[in-house]
Scaffold this motif. Structure first.
Motif, PDB file in Angstrom:
ATOM      1  N   SER A  71     -41.574   9.316   7.664  1.00  0.00           N
ATOM      2  CA  SER A  71     -41.590   7.906   7.291  1.00  0.00           C
ATOM      3  C   SER A  71     -40.615   7.604   6.149  1.00  0.00           C
ATOM      4  N   ARG A  72     -40.164   8.634   5.414  1.00  0.00           N
ATOM      5  CA  ARG A  72     -39.244   8.453   4.279  1.00  0.00           C
ATOM      6  C   ARG A  72     -38.028   9.357   4.503  1.00  0.00           C
ATOM      7  N   VAL A  73     -36.871   8.707   4.712  1.00  0.00           N
ATOM      8  CA  VAL A  73     -35.661   9.413   5.126  1.00  0.00           C
ATOM      9  C   VAL A  73     -34.578   9.311   4.066  1.00  0.00           C
ATOM     10  N   GLY A  74     -34.062  10.467   3.636  1.00  0.00           N
ATOM     11  CA  GLY A  74     -32.887  10.486   2.769  1.00  0.00           C
ATOM     12  C   GLY A  74     -31.656  10.346   3.650  1.00  0.00           C
ATOM     13  N   LEU A  75     -30.748   9.451   3.294  1.00  0.00           N
ATOM     14  CA  LEU A  75     -29.554   9.181   4.100  1.00  0.00           C
ATOM     15  C   LEU A  75     -28.329   9.692   3.359  1.00  0.00           C
ATOM     16  N   VAL A  76     -27.560  10.583   4.009  1.00  0.00           N
ATOM     17  CA  VAL A  76     -26.401  11.225   3.386  1.00  0.00           C
ATOM     18  C   VAL A  76     -25.179  11.006   4.261  1.00  0.00           C
ATOM     19  N   GLY A  77     -24.067  10.643   3.645  1.00  0.00           N
ATOM     20  CA  GLY A  77     -22.813  10.458   4.373  1.00  0.00           C
ATOM     21  C   GLY A  77     -21.783   9.811   3.466  1.00  0.00           C
ATOM     22  N   THR A  78     -20.865   9.069   4.062  1.00  0.00           N
ATOM     23  CA  THR A  78     -19.870   8.339   3.285  1.00  0.00           C
ATOM     24  C   THR A  78     -20.549   7.178   2.554  1.00  0.00           C
ATOM     25  N   ARG A  79     -19.823   6.531   1.674  1.00  0.00           N
ATOM     26  CA  ARG A  79     -20.400   5.374   0.970  1.00  0.00           C
ATOM     27  C   ARG A  79     -20.814   4.295   1.960  1.00  0.00           C
ATOM     28  N   GLN A  80     -20.010   4.077   3.014  1.00  0.00           N
ATOM     29  CA  GLN A  80     -20.367   3.058   4.002  1.00  0.00           C
ATOM     30  C   GLN A  80     -21.703   3.390   4.650  1.00  0.00           C
ATOM     31  N   GLU A  85     -25.632  -2.056   5.542  1.00  0.00           N
ATOM     32  CA  GLU A  85     -26.838  -2.326   6.321  1.00  0.00           C
ATOM     33  C   GLU A  85     -26.809  -1.807   7.750  1.00  0.00           C
ATOM     34  N   PHE A  86     -25.634  -1.751   8.373  1.00  0.00           N
ATOM     35  CA  PHE A  86     -25.615  -1.364   9.787  1.00  0.00           C
ATOM     36  C   PHE A  86     -26.093   0.067   9.999  1.00  0.00           C
ATOM     37  N   HIS A  87     -26.132   0.882   8.966  1.00  0.00           N
ATOM     38  CA  HIS A  87     -26.692   2.228   9.090  1.00  0.00           C
ATOM     39  C   HIS A  87     -28.172   2.254   8.714  1.00  0.00           C
ATOM     40  N   ARG A  88     -28.537   1.473   7.730  1.00  0.00           N
ATOM     41  CA  ARG A  88     -29.920   1.451   7.247  1.00  0.00           C
ATOM     42  C   ARG A  88     -30.842   0.625   8.141  1.00  0.00           C
ATOM     43  N   GLU A  89     -30.329  -0.477   8.670  1.00  0.00           N
ATOM     44  CA  GLU A  89     -31.164  -1.445   9.387  1.00  0.00           C
ATOM     45  C   GLU A  89     -31.925  -0.850  10.564  1.00  0.00           C
ATOM     46  N   PRO A  90     -31.304  -0.052  11.452  1.00  0.00           N
ATOM     47  CA  PRO A  90     -32.088   0.502  12.567  1.00  0.00           C
ATOM     48  C   PRO A  90     -33.224   1.405  12.090  1.00  0.00           C
ATOM     49  N   LEU A  91     -33.004   2.122  11.003  1.00  0.00           N
ATOM     50  CA  LEU A  91     -34.045   2.993  10.460  1.00  0.00           C
ATOM     51  C   LEU A  91     -35.183   2.157   9.878  1.00  0.00           C
ATOM     52  N   VAL A  98     -35.705   4.156   3.636  1.00  0.00           N
ATOM     53  CA  VAL A  98     -34.437   4.862   3.461  1.00  0.00           C
ATOM     54  C   VAL A  98     -34.187   5.096   1.982  1.00  0.00           C
ATOM     55  N   ILE A  99     -33.896   6.348   1.646  1.00  0.00           N
ATOM     56  CA  ILE A  99     -33.631   6.760   0.264  1.00  0.00           C
ATOM     57  C   ILE A  99     -32.207   7.295   0.206  1.00  0.00           C
ATOM     58  N   THR A 100     -31.424   6.809  -0.760  1.00  0.00           N
ATOM     59  CA  THR A 100     -30.085   7.338  -0.970  1.00  0.00           C
ATOM     60  C   THR A 100     -29.969   7.828  -2.404  1.00  0.00           C
ATOM     61  N   SER A 101     -28.860   8.489  -2.686  1.00  0.00           N
ATOM     62  CA  SER A 101     -28.614   8.964  -4.036  1.00  0.00           C
ATOM     63  C   SER A 101     -28.093   7.812  -4.892  1.00  0.00           C
ATOM     64  N   ARG A 140     -37.382  12.031  -4.973  1.00  0.00           N
ATOM     65  CA  ARG A 140     -37.725  10.607  -4.898  1.00  0.00           C
ATOM     66  C   ARG A 140     -38.530  10.274  -3.650  1.00  0.00           C
ATOM     67  N   GLY A 141     -38.950  11.303  -2.902  1.00  0.00           N
ATOM     68  CA  GLY A 141     -39.879  11.069  -1.803  1.00  0.00           C
ATOM     69  C   GLY A 141     -39.339  11.246  -0.401  1.00  0.00           C
ATOM     70  N   ALA A 142     -38.059  11.585  -0.244  1.00  0.00           N
ATOM     71  CA  ALA A 142     -37.538  11.796   1.106  1.00  0.00           C
ATOM     72  C   ALA A 142     -38.245  13.002   1.732  1.00  0.00           C
ATOM     73  N   GLN A 143     -38.672  12.849   2.979  1.00  0.00           N
ATOM     74  CA  GLN A 143     -39.328  13.939   3.721  1.00  0.00           C
ATOM     75  C   GLN A 143     -38.334  14.708   4.578  1.00  0.00           C
ATOM     76  N   VAL A 144     -37.212  14.077   4.877  1.00  0.00           N
ATOM     77  CA  VAL A 144     -36.180  14.649   5.729  1.00  0.00           C
ATOM     78  C   VAL A 144     -34.855  14.030   5.278  1.00  0.00           C
ATOM     79  N   LEU A 145     -33.764  14.771   5.447  1.00  0.00           N
ATOM     80  CA  LEU A 145     -32.441  14.247   5.116  1.00  0.00           C
ATOM     81  C   LEU A 145     -31.655  14.041   6.401  1.00  0.00           C
ATOM     82  N   LEU A 146     -31.269  12.795   6.647  1.00  0.00           N
ATOM     83  CA  LEU A 146     -30.481  12.439   7.816  1.00  0.00           C
ATOM     84  C   LEU A 146     -29.011  12.504   7.410  1.00  0.00           C
ATOM     85  N   VAL A 147     -28.306  13.495   7.934  1.00  0.00           N
ATOM     86  CA  VAL A 147     -26.892  13.700   7.602  1.00  0.00           C
ATOM     87  C   VAL A 147     -26.074  12.911   8.621  1.00  0.00           C
ATOM     88  N   ALA A 148     -25.539  11.783   8.182  1.00  0.00           N
ATOM     89  CA  ALA A 148     -24.858  10.854   9.074  1.00  0.00           C
ATOM     90  C   ALA A 148     -23.349  10.925   8.861  1.00  0.00           C
TER      91      ALA A 148
END
Length: 188
Positions: A71-80, A85-91, A98-101, A140-148
């Motif tokens: 239910s809590r996803v860390g999102l890793v990738g480029t700044r975009q 939003e187009f990456h965060r919105e579907p999640l 969605v948790i980012t650094s 910060r609570g991410a349960q999984v890291l989605l490497v995008a």
């Protein structure tokens, strides 16, 4: 069996990994010496990088993450990836948080991807910084890291993260293999 079209070249190591995954699913599903019928078209990433074309990758990944109980996803990738939003919105649409650094780490990660990873492997000091960044998202609570990011994913291992790593394109590659085997219908 249907023929699977695979667009490669965004990062050639990822194309090889996707081809491997598709064939591993085919072997798992039907066994023997079967392999996937694939047509790979590899493109030059440089012009794409210049315009930073974005796709709708999040829906399949979000469904798979929810189905796995996250239910809590860390999102890793480029700044975009981490900021737009187009990456965060579907999640988020499927109820994932969605948790980012932080901003400085996002900037550092973006520069690492384009400065170093497109040309090879990360240096040891950069790997340490990446581990701190991933540790921070877990704290910060991410349960999984989605490497995008197809340039980043091949360079991360289980040892780099205190929580599971999921490559954002892996669910798509798996789904493509099942479509090729005619086990699931093509998405509308």
């Amino acid at each position: 069996m249907k023929t699977i079209g695979l667009l490669g070249g965004m990062h050639w190591e990822s194309t090889a990994a996707y081809y491997h995954t598709i064939n591993a699913v085919v072997r798992e599903q039907i066994g023997g010496v079967h392999s996937a019928q694939c047509l790979i078209c590899s493109v030059d990433y440089h012009p794409i990088r210049q315009s930073l074309v974005a796709g709708q990758w999040g829906d399949v990944a979000a469904c798979r993450l929810r189905a796995a109980g996250f239910s809590r996803v860390g999102l890793v990738g480029t700044r975009q990836v981490m900021e737009q939003e187009f990456h965060r919105e579907p999640l988020e649409r499927l109820g994932l948080t969605v948790i980012t650094s932080g901003e400085e780490e996002r900037r550092w990660c973006h520069e690492l991807i384009f400065r170093e990873l497109w040309c090879g492997s990360p240096r040891a000091p950069d790997r340490k910084i990446m581990r701190r960044m991933l540790d921070g998202m877990a704290a910060r609570g991410a349960q999984v890291l989605l490497v995008a990011c197809t340039a980043l994913a091949p360079h991360l291992t289980r040892a780099d993260s205190p929580i599971p790593l999921w490559e954002s394109d892996s669910p798509h590659v798996h789904e493509a293999a099942l479509v090729g085997l005619e086990e699931v219908p093509l998405p509308e």
